[in-house]
Design a protein around this motif. Sequence first.
Motif, PDB file in Angstrom:
ATOM      1  N   TRP A  96       0.858  -1.182   0.000  1.00 58.28           N
ATOM      2  CA  TRP A  96       0.000   0.000   0.000  1.00 58.28           C
ATOM      3  C   TRP A  96       0.894   1.232   0.000  1.00 58.28           C
ATOM      4  CZ3 TRP A  96      -4.978   1.017  -0.818  1.00 58.28           C
ATOM      5  CH2 TRP A  96      -5.478   2.270  -0.442  1.00 58.28           C
ATOM      6  N   TYR A  97       0.799   2.033  -1.073  1.00 57.32           N
ATOM      7  CA  TYR A  97       1.688   3.170  -1.249  1.00 57.32           C
ATOM      8  C   TYR A  97       0.996   4.516  -1.028  1.00 57.32           C
ATOM      9  CZ  TYR A  97       4.896  -0.164  -3.451  1.00 57.32           C
ATOM     10  OH  TYR A  97       5.737  -1.225  -3.705  1.00 57.32           O
ATOM     11  N   PHE A  98      -0.210   4.510  -0.467  1.00 57.18           N
ATOM     12  CA  PHE A  98      -1.002   5.744  -0.417  1.00 57.18           C
ATOM     13  C   PHE A  98      -1.176   6.308   0.987  1.00 57.18           C
ATOM     14  CE2 PHE A  98      -2.482   2.956  -3.877  1.00 57.18           C
ATOM     15  CZ  PHE A  98      -2.110   3.736  -4.956  1.00 57.18           C
ATOM     16  N   GLY A  99      -0.433   5.817   1.942  1.00 58.89           N
ATOM     17  CA  GLY A  99      -0.445   6.396   3.274  1.00 58.89           C
ATOM     18  C   GLY A  99      -1.475   5.781   4.201  1.00 58.89           C
ATOM     19  N   GLU A 100      -1.224   5.912   5.519  1.00 56.34           N
ATOM     20  CA  GLU A 100      -2.094   5.288   6.514  1.00 56.34           C
ATOM     21  C   GLU A 100      -3.459   5.966   6.599  1.00 56.34           C
ATOM     22  OE1 GLU A 100      -2.129   4.287  11.319  1.00 56.34           O
ATOM     23  OE2 GLU A 100      -0.333   5.107  10.351  1.00 56.34           O
ATOM     24  N   THR A 101      -3.477   7.303   6.478  1.00 54.34           N
ATOM     25  CA  THR A 101      -4.751   8.026   6.571  1.00 54.34           C
ATOM     26  C   THR A 101      -5.674   7.644   5.436  1.00 54.34           C
ATOM     27  OG1 THR A 101      -3.676   9.905   7.661  1.00 54.34           O
ATOM     28  CG2 THR A 101      -5.833  10.296   6.679  1.00 54.34           C
ATOM     29  N   PHE A 102      -5.123   7.635   4.208  1.00 59.37           N
ATOM     30  CA  PHE A 102      -5.959   7.258   3.073  1.00 59.37           C
ATOM     31  C   PHE A 102      -6.337   5.781   3.132  1.00 59.37           C
ATOM     32  CE2 PHE A 102      -6.720   6.056  -1.407  1.00 59.37           C
ATOM     33  CZ  PHE A 102      -7.751   6.938  -1.680  1.00 59.37           C
ATOM     34  N   CYS A 103      -5.512   4.969   3.771  1.00 61.43           N
ATOM     35  CA  CYS A 103      -5.846   3.557   3.958  1.00 61.43           C
ATOM     36  C   CYS A 103      -7.137   3.418   4.750  1.00 61.43           C
ATOM     37  CB  CYS A 103      -4.701   2.828   4.677  1.00 61.43           C
ATOM     38  SG  CYS A 103      -5.116   1.158   5.231  1.00 61.43           S
ATOM     39  N   ARG A 104      -7.237   4.180   5.845  1.00 63.70           N
ATOM     40  CA  ARG A 104      -8.457   4.131   6.651  1.00 63.70           C
ATOM     41  C   ARG A 104      -9.659   4.677   5.874  1.00 63.70           C
ATOM     42  NH1 ARG A 104      -8.534   3.026  12.005  1.00 63.70           N
ATOM     43  NH2 ARG A 104      -6.527   2.523  12.966  1.00 63.70           N
ATOM     44  N   PHE A 105      -9.437   5.780   5.148  1.00 69.46           N
ATOM     45  CA  PHE A 105     -10.523   6.363   4.359  1.00 69.46           C
ATOM     46  C   PHE A 105     -10.972   5.392   3.262  1.00 69.46           C
ATOM     47  CE2 PHE A 105     -12.030   9.132   0.846  1.00 69.46           C
ATOM     48  CZ  PHE A 105     -13.097   9.727   1.504  1.00 69.46           C
ATOM     49  N   HIS A 106     -10.015   4.777   2.600  1.00 64.80           N
ATOM     50  CA  HIS A 106     -10.301   3.786   1.561  1.00 64.80           C
ATOM     51  C   HIS A 106     -11.068   2.600   2.132  1.00 64.80           C
ATOM     52  CE1 HIS A 106      -9.203   0.140  -0.783  1.00 64.80           C
ATOM     53  NE2 HIS A 106      -9.364   0.930  -1.827  1.00 64.80           N
ATOM     54  N   SER A 107     -10.663   2.137   3.303  1.00 68.00           N
ATOM     55  CA  SER A 107     -11.339   1.005   3.941  1.00 68.00           C
ATOM     56  C   SER A 107     -12.758   1.371   4.346  1.00 68.00           C
ATOM     57  CB  SER A 107     -10.550   0.548   5.172  1.00 68.00           C
ATOM     58  OG  SER A 107      -9.244   0.134   4.808  1.00 68.00           O
ATOM     59  N   CYS A 108     -12.956   2.626   4.786  1.00 63.46           N
ATOM     60  CA  CYS A 108     -14.302   3.081   5.145  1.00 63.46           C
ATOM     61  C   CYS A 108     -15.216   3.124   3.926  1.00 63.46           C
ATOM     62  CB  CYS A 108     -14.238   4.460   5.801  1.00 63.46           C
ATOM     63  SG  CYS A 108     -13.558   4.470   7.461  1.00 63.46           S
ATOM     64  N   LEU A 109     -14.701   3.658   2.829  1.00 68.88           N
ATOM     65  CA  LEU A 109     -15.488   3.677   1.590  1.00 68.88           C
ATOM     66  C   LEU A 109     -15.794   2.263   1.129  1.00 68.88           C
ATOM     67  CD1 LEU A 109     -13.763   6.506  -0.498  1.00 68.88           C
ATOM     68  CD2 LEU A 109     -15.913   6.628   0.771  1.00 68.88           C
ATOM     69  N   ASP A 110     -14.808   1.399   1.213  1.00 69.30           N
ATOM     70  CA  ASP A 110     -14.982  -0.005   0.832  1.00 69.30           C
ATOM     71  C   ASP A 110     -16.140  -0.633   1.604  1.00 69.30           C
ATOM     72  OD1 ASP A 110     -14.757  -2.669   0.178  1.00 69.30           O
ATOM     73  OD2 ASP A 110     -12.609  -2.787   0.530  1.00 69.30           O
TER      74      ASP A 110
END
Length: 340
Positions: A96-110
């Motif tokens: 995952w190359y997009f950072g921890e914050t966007f990881c959480r945001f991405h997971s929430c959208l998912d």
Amino acid sequence: IKNNFFNQAQYCFENINGSCHKTSWSSGIRITLYVVLGFLTILTLGGNLMVMISIAYFKQLHSPTNILLASLACADFCLGLTVLPFSSIRSVETCWYFGETFCRFHSCLDASFCYSSIFHLCFISVDRYVAVTDPLIYPLKFTVPVSGMFIAIAWIFSLVYSFSVVFTGANDKGIQELVNALSCVGSCQLVFNKTWVVVSALLYLIPFFTMIALYSKIFAVAKRQARMIEMMSNNIQSFGNYSDRGRKRERKAAKTLGIAAIAFLVCWSPFFISVIIDAFLNFITPPLLFDIMIWFTYSNSAINPLIYSLFYPWFRKAMKVIVSFKMLRLDCSTMNLFPN
């Protein structure tokens, strides 16, 4: 032979301590994976976009049921637009190359779009149950405001639940030591404790069993109607061969409803079973297997427009009009899409 499929494992970030290991696939495997996942993403986007355009453009399709279908397509389209591209890169690059914050945001959208899709499927089964079992008062029971209420529940609950659980840290409360042992720089896989795993599983199981129960009753009604038609055909010769047509209608109803329930079961059950097992057995599922099961759940969003729309003649007709650009004609939105 092993090197033909993937090379020696590397690190996601070579210069950072605690970086995750990266599986460096061969170029052939990487290209194949990108093509397959890219095709699934395009299928999700294209199919659901076609459903939304059809229902929004053609005035004859402005009904409570179709509004639900359009909202379902919107949830699946948003998943394909905002989640699947990043998930594809994560799956192929194994980092995952997009950072921890966007990881959480991405997971929430998912989670939000997936749960919204599940709830829409459940509400569609409610709509069809009322339509089949109570056709005379169905127009009074299932109106546009009722459909809008179902849509609001599906979207608001999914978004509030997903974002509140993840961004408050409730998902990994009490298992910090295990999370720290499993985490590394370059990973994006949220861990849920036993409490939230059970809650998440219930949010899947309740809609699923609701769909099974309602579709079973719908099939029973269709079977009873087919028998009535068969009895009528035996008594009234002018009706022609209603017996055969009744049986065909029964088989078609069973096939359509069965495909919907089976597709939902096949796409979602492996993932939730794995999540439940992991929560109680300290996350024993291999990352590659877990990733495959995640893509199985994603595939349900690509299958939805095929099951709920392509089986309808009106959608095939609308799709032909859209693809051929005939919809640019001013009078096209009022055309008759239903067979005589």
